[in-house]
Design an enzyme around this catalytic site. Structure first.
Site, PDB file in Angstrom:
ATOM      1  N   ASP A  14      21.506 -33.426  -3.661  1.00 46.31           N
ATOM      2  CA  ASP A  14      20.668 -34.182  -4.592  1.00 46.31           C
ATOM      3  C   ASP A  14      19.207 -33.752  -4.430  1.00 46.31           C
ATOM      4  O   ASP A  14      18.819 -33.249  -3.370  1.00 46.31           O
ATOM      5  CB  ASP A  14      20.765 -35.686  -4.304  1.00 46.31           C
ATOM      6  CG  ASP A  14      22.173 -36.214  -4.537  1.00 46.31           C
ATOM      7  OD1 ASP A  14      22.924 -35.582  -5.294  1.00 46.31           O
ATOM      8  OD2 ASP A  14      22.499 -37.260  -3.940  1.00 46.31           O
TER       9      ASP A  14
HETATM   10  N1  URA Z   1      26.145 -36.871  -0.837  1.00 42.04           N
HETATM   11  C1  URA Z   1      25.122 -37.425  -1.515  1.00 42.04           C
HETATM   12  O1  URA Z   1      25.141 -38.600  -1.839  1.00 42.04           O
HETATM   13  N2  URA Z   1      24.096 -36.632  -1.843  1.00 42.04           N
HETATM   14  C2  URA Z   1      23.997 -35.343  -1.475  1.00 42.04           C
HETATM   15  O2  URA Z   1      23.011 -34.685  -1.789  1.00 42.04           O
HETATM   16  C3  URA Z   1      25.062 -34.786  -0.761  1.00 42.04           C
HETATM   17  C4  URA Z   1      26.134 -35.565  -0.445  1.00 42.04           C
END
Ligand code: URA
Length: 243
Positions: A105
């Site tokens: 993310d």
């Molecule tokens: N899980 C999440 O919630 N975000 C990420 O970036 C990676 C795994």
């Protein structure tokens, strides 16, 4: 200069499996500098020999692999109209075909593999390979991690998908922090898993992916090429090991 066997060179170039390549050689579909090789064991000089398959030169792609310590604020994409991408952090003007293997993310930090090796990326992301990803997580102090979180994550939790999540290993560090290792890569998976047990993730950093461990000396935003042994371990993991 390395002189690989012809059959291995052709198989690595994607012409076919080793046994298919042997067959092509036997059927005289392969030439080295215009001559038919006796068999696949012939050693070649990739820099100077012209290897042809069905009369066309075999071009072996050069694959590159970088470990990036992704900072928050960058999107895991090759292009974006409004945000900087993780590719803008890679100092490589030679390879135009780089991409991140999977996504973190925008606000997630940590280990991201950047490559142009599509076959390897495909395997690393394929659910069938159950590649482990380990994250360091901090949650809001208003909803601390419940004592039964370890067993609940081990059993799988409901994050609104068709199936519960696969078993995940949780190692509690404090009431608000933990390491979690998951095998899947669903959208916002870690955040959704903690949400499912009543917690809100406020910080997330990936510290391991497949056989790779984030190098501690790599500061945020820095990258470096994978070391030979790191690459070999990755290839072994997804059964692309060189024999
Ligand atoms: N899980 C999440 O919630 N975000 C990420 O970036 C990676 C795994």
């Amino acid at each position: 200069m390395k002189q690989p066997r012809l059959d291995k060179y052709l198989a690595d170039a994607g012409i076919g499996s080793r046994s298919q390549v042997k067959e092509y050689i036997r059927k005289k579909m392969i030439t080295i500098n215009g001559n038919f090789p006796a068999d696949g064991a012939v050693k070649i000089r990739p820099e100077q020999d012209v290897i042809c398959y069905q009369g066309r030169p075999v071009i072996r792609e050069v694959f590159v692999y970088y470990m990036l310590n992704k900072p928050a604020g960058y999107v895991s994409a090759t292009k974006d109209s409004s945000c900087p991408t993780v590719l803008s952090l890679i100092q490589d003007s030679t390879h135009k075909d780089l991409f991140p293997v999977g996504r973190l993310d925008k606000d997630t930090e940590g280990l991201l593999l950047i490559t142009n090796d599509g076959a390897m990326a495909h395997r690393l992301l394929s659910p069938g390979y159950h590649v482990n990803k380990t994250y360091y997580v901090e949650v809001s102090r208003y909803h601390t991690i419940p004592p039964d979180a370890v067993s609940r994550f081990q059993a799988g939790v409901d994050i609104g998908e068709k199936h519960f999540t696969l078993p995940a290993a949780l190692e509690l560090l404090s009431p608000t922090s933990a390491y979690i290792t998951i095998q899947e890569g669903k959208y916002h998976q870690v955040k959704r898993m903690f949400h499912a047990i009543g917690c809100e993730v406020i910080y997330l950093k990936r510290i391991a992916f497949a056989s790779l461990k984030l190098e501690e000396s790599l500061s945020s935003g820095e990258s470096r090429p994978l070391r030979t042994e790191e690459l070999q371990a990755l290839k072994n993991l997804v059964r692309m090991g060189e024999k």
